[in-house]
Design a protein around this motif. Structure first.
Motif, PDB file in Angstrom:
ATOM      1  N   THR A 218      54.749  45.553  35.381  1.00  0.00           N
ATOM      2  CA  THR A 218      53.940  47.739  34.696  1.00  0.00           C
ATOM      3  C   THR A 218      52.908  47.489  34.988  1.00  0.00           C
ATOM      4  O   THR A 218      51.717  48.181  34.983  1.00  0.00           O
ATOM      5  CB  THR A 218      54.001  47.296  33.373  1.00  0.00           C
ATOM      6  OG1 THR A 218      55.822  47.182  33.327  1.00  0.00           O
ATOM      7  CG2 THR A 218      54.200  48.537  32.199  1.00  0.00           C
ATOM      8  N   LEU A 219      52.336  45.864  34.574  1.00  0.00           N
ATOM      9  CA  LEU A 219      50.826  46.053  34.733  1.00  0.00           C
ATOM     10  C   LEU A 219      50.285  46.379  35.830  1.00  0.00           C
ATOM     11  O   LEU A 219      48.950  46.731  36.496  1.00  0.00           O
ATOM     12  CB  LEU A 219      49.870  44.574  34.158  1.00  0.00           C
ATOM     13  CG  LEU A 219      50.420  44.603  32.688  1.00  0.00           C
ATOM     14  CD1 LEU A 219      49.395  42.857  32.227  1.00  0.00           C
ATOM     15  CD2 LEU A 219      48.869  45.133  31.926  1.00  0.00           C
ATOM     16  N   ALA A 220      50.836  45.665  37.059  1.00  0.00           N
ATOM     17  CA  ALA A 220      50.512  45.882  38.286  1.00  0.00           C
ATOM     18  C   ALA A 220      50.486  47.174  39.000  1.00  0.00           C
ATOM     19  O   ALA A 220      49.340  48.138  39.334  1.00  0.00           O
ATOM     20  CB  ALA A 220      51.705  45.114  39.204  1.00  0.00           C
ATOM     21  N   ASN A 221      51.605  47.971  38.020  1.00  0.00           N
ATOM     22  CA  ASN A 221      51.598  49.484  38.170  1.00  0.00           C
ATOM     23  C   ASN A 221      50.260  50.252  38.036  1.00  0.00           C
ATOM     24  O   ASN A 221      49.724  51.045  38.910  1.00  0.00           O
ATOM     25  CB  ASN A 221      53.082  50.076  38.126  1.00  0.00           C
ATOM     26  CG  ASN A 221      54.366  49.738  38.831  1.00  0.00           C
ATOM     27  OD1 ASN A 221      54.203  48.950  39.930  1.00  0.00           O
ATOM     28  ND2 ASN A 221      55.451  49.647  38.367  1.00  0.00           N
ATOM     29  N   VAL A 222      50.043  49.498  37.063  1.00  0.00           N
ATOM     30  CA  VAL A 222      48.672  50.206  36.141  1.00  0.00           C
ATOM     31  C   VAL A 222      47.748  49.733  36.909  1.00  0.00           C
ATOM     32  O   VAL A 222      46.703  51.105  37.469  1.00  0.00           O
ATOM     33  CB  VAL A 222      48.314  49.879  34.684  1.00  0.00           C
ATOM     34  CG1 VAL A 222      47.460  50.284  34.397  1.00  0.00           C
ATOM     35  CG2 VAL A 222      49.780  50.230  33.741  1.00  0.00           C
ATOM     36  N   ALA A 223      47.762  48.160  37.890  1.00  0.00           N
ATOM     37  CA  ALA A 223      46.218  48.353  38.238  1.00  0.00           C
ATOM     38  C   ALA A 223      46.260  49.094  39.516  1.00  0.00           C
ATOM     39  O   ALA A 223      45.343  49.749  39.861  1.00  0.00           O
ATOM     40  CB  ALA A 223      46.332  47.345  38.717  1.00  0.00           C
ATOM     41  N   ARG A 224      47.286  49.493  40.403  1.00  0.00           N
ATOM     42  CA  ARG A 224      47.730  50.390  41.510  1.00  0.00           C
ATOM     43  C   ARG A 224      47.008  51.500  41.481  1.00  0.00           C
ATOM     44  O   ARG A 224      46.460  51.813  42.368  1.00  0.00           O
ATOM     45  CB  ARG A 224      49.029  49.625  42.231  1.00  0.00           C
ATOM     46  CG  ARG A 224      49.345  48.479  42.508  1.00  0.00           C
ATOM     47  CD  ARG A 224      50.266  48.854  43.097  1.00  0.00           C
ATOM     48  NE  ARG A 224      50.883  47.220  42.832  1.00  0.00           N
ATOM     49  CZ  ARG A 224      52.408  46.210  43.201  1.00  0.00           C
ATOM     50  NH1 ARG A 224      52.219  47.365  41.821  1.00  0.00           N
ATOM     51  NH2 ARG A 224      52.526  45.805  43.369  1.00  0.00           N
ATOM     52  N   ALA A 225      47.460  52.292  40.432  1.00  0.00           N
ATOM     53  CA  ALA A 225      47.497  53.337  39.992  1.00  0.00           C
ATOM     54  C   ALA A 225      45.844  54.037  39.757  1.00  0.00           C
ATOM     55  O   ALA A 225      45.383  55.093  40.231  1.00  0.00           O
ATOM     56  CB  ALA A 225      47.940  53.917  38.921  1.00  0.00           C
ATOM     57  N   ASP A 269      44.444  43.684  44.376  1.00  0.00           N
ATOM     58  CA  ASP A 269      43.095  42.620  44.012  1.00  0.00           C
ATOM     59  C   ASP A 269      42.823  42.832  42.774  1.00  0.00           C
ATOM     60  O   ASP A 269      42.107  43.190  42.880  1.00  0.00           O
ATOM     61  CB  ASP A 269      42.656  43.829  45.811  1.00  0.00           C
ATOM     62  CG  ASP A 269      41.380  43.088  45.897  1.00  0.00           C
ATOM     63  OD1 ASP A 269      41.557  41.562  46.094  1.00  0.00           O
ATOM     64  OD2 ASP A 269      40.442  43.255  46.226  1.00  0.00           O
ATOM     65  N   ALA A 270      42.768  41.425  42.387  1.00  0.00           N
ATOM     66  CA  ALA A 270      42.717  41.456  41.094  1.00  0.00           C
ATOM     67  C   ALA A 270      42.749  40.188  40.647  1.00  0.00           C
ATOM     68  O   ALA A 270      43.899  39.229  41.111  1.00  0.00           O
ATOM     69  CB  ALA A 270      42.717  42.417  40.005  1.00  0.00           C
ATOM     70  N   THR A 271      41.770  39.020  39.967  1.00  0.00           N
ATOM     71  CA  THR A 271      42.407  37.729  39.805  1.00  0.00           C
ATOM     72  C   THR A 271      43.270  38.185  38.332  1.00  0.00           C
ATOM     73  O   THR A 271      43.352  38.730  37.585  1.00  0.00           O
ATOM     74  CB  THR A 271      41.109  37.128  38.725  1.00  0.00           C
ATOM     75  OG1 THR A 271      39.878  36.930  39.884  1.00  0.00           O
ATOM     76  CG2 THR A 271      41.308  35.611  38.333  1.00  0.00           C
TER      77      THR A 271
END
Length: 422
Positions: A218-225, A269-271
């Motif tokens: 879920t967090l990954a989807n937010v980060a990609r968006a 692409d994030a820590t």
């Protein structure tokens, strides 16, 4: 201590603690007594850091805010995740670099938010996390323009009980389908938006990795968006990594947790940031207590101890299991014993029907996995002073927190300006 206090074993059982040394500590410092082994804290951190070699590790201070624990983890290379102004102050007092500190309060009181904003102004490297639109507005009203992280409500939870399955609780975070919009709002207010955060719950076990992975996804989807509009530095997947409280429970497969986490973040692409609390300190602590009353009623054997729910509330609050070990000679016959405390509550039970040597007055008992949420949740209910804490480091030991006295219990009243005896 015997075993792996400074080694790499993935679990330390209550039986691994050296009985002679625990008896000596109880004799020297009295009971009830918390004992924290700093070598084990460091070993737990090293194992976690090895499983997540590219991650930023922030210790969840709420698990154990003792200065001795904070300094040990600071020196080991951990940062600090703080859920209150008090925890933030303690982390800074312990010497954590503000760049390694996140303030992640939930519905923070005005005084807490005032303090956090003032700290952020003095130390711009501090990261402040908010999980509600109102909190963003309140930060803006206070002139905040620092490093900002948004807590996302993933709608998926895990943990040792429903009481701590925070990922399912709407109290925590902005709904995932609103996160992109809220991040844009924070950016438009001049905040330095640097990350997103979510947390599945506390005490995640091997059979709950699917839920953990869904939270991370879920967090990954937010980060990609948000990738085209915001340059996020990190994705914080929380902590909650569980430890085996039952003697026959397998330890958490940390490598599997790390692999599932990395898989769910594929392409982001994030820590990666993690916030372990319990995993670092639970099995590094024991609680020592002395039996003062033995009662035999029908088929039941009750051992009354000098500590109870005011010292360790988890069994009463969550129905949590903590292993209990008698530190007497093992030549006595065993029987099923319920260990209860001195508080005038039926819930004041440390353990029911435990297979222990037949108890006698003066027996010393050890309660395991007490290093997390033990002394932190201790109270003065029944006007009982809170216990002492001793820190071990190799062959050395010393008082990390003195035992409270009855004068400590009444200090806030005795020093009040009103309602004093004429």
């Amino acid at each position: 201590m015997s075993g792996d206090g400074d080694g790499g074993a993935s679990v330390r059982r209550l039986a691994d603690w050296d009985a002679d040394r625990l008896r000596a500590l109880a004799e020297e410092y009295g009971t009830p007594l918390y004992v924290d082994d700093l070598a084990r804290v460091r070993a737990n951190h090293a194992r976690l850091a090895a499983a997540f070699p590219d991650a930023e590790v922030l210790f969840a201070v709420k698990a154990n805010a003792g200065a001795h624990v904070l300094r040990a983890l600071r020196d080991a290379g951990a940062g600090a995740e703080c859920a209150s102004a008090g925890e933030l102050a303690r982390a800074l007092d312990a010497g954590f670099d503000p760049a390694d500190v996140h303030y992640t309060a939930v519905n923070p009181p005005a005084e807490d938010l005032d303090y956090a904003v003032s700290v952020a102004a003095a130390h711009p490297a501090l990261t402040v996390t908010a999980g509600a639109r109102d909190t963003i507005e309140r930060l803006d009203e206070r002139g905040f323009s620092g490093r900002f992280c948004l807590r996302v409500h993933p709608g998926v939870g895990a943990g040792h009980s429903e009481s701590v399955s925070t990922g399912k609780d709407a109290k925590f975070g902005v709904p995932a389908d609103e996160a992109v919009e809220v991040l844009a709002d924070a950016d438009s207010r001049g905040f330095d938006v640097v990350g997103v955060h979510a947390h599945a719950g506390s005490g995640i076990a091997n059979d709950q990795l699917d839920e953990h992975a869904r939270v991370v996804a879920t967090l990954a989807n937010v980060a990609r968006a948000t990738a085209t509009d915001l340059d996020l530095e990190f994705v914080d997947v929380g902590g909650g990594f569980g430890v085996p409280y039952h003697e026959d429970e397998a330890p958490l497969d940390l490598d599997a947790v790390a692999e599932r986490t990395r898989d769910a973040l594929d392409g982001v692409d994030a820590t990666l940031t993690i916030e372990p609390g319990r995993y670092l300190v639970a099995d590094a602590g024991v609680l020592l207590t002395e039996v003062n009353t033995v009662k035999r009623v029908s088929e039941s054997v009750i051992a009354g101890a000098d500590t109870g729910m005011t010292t360790l509330v988890r069994p009463a609050m969550y129905g949590s299991y903590h292993p209990i070990r008698s530190l007497v000679a093992d030549d006595r016959p065993t029987e099923e014993v319920s260990v209860v405390g001195p508080v005038c509550e039926s819930t004041d039970v440390l353990g029911e029907a435990r297979d222990l040597p037949a108890p006698e007055r003066g027996d010393l008992l050890a309660v395991g996995n007490a290093g997390a949420y033990g002394v932190e949740m201790a109270s003065q209910y029944n006007s009982r002073p809170r216990p002492a804490v001793v820190a071990l480091d190799g062959g050395e030991s010393g008082v990390a927190r003195r035992r409270e006295t009855l004068a400590d219990v009444t200090h806030a009243e005795d020093t009040a300006d009103t309602y004093q005896e004429p």
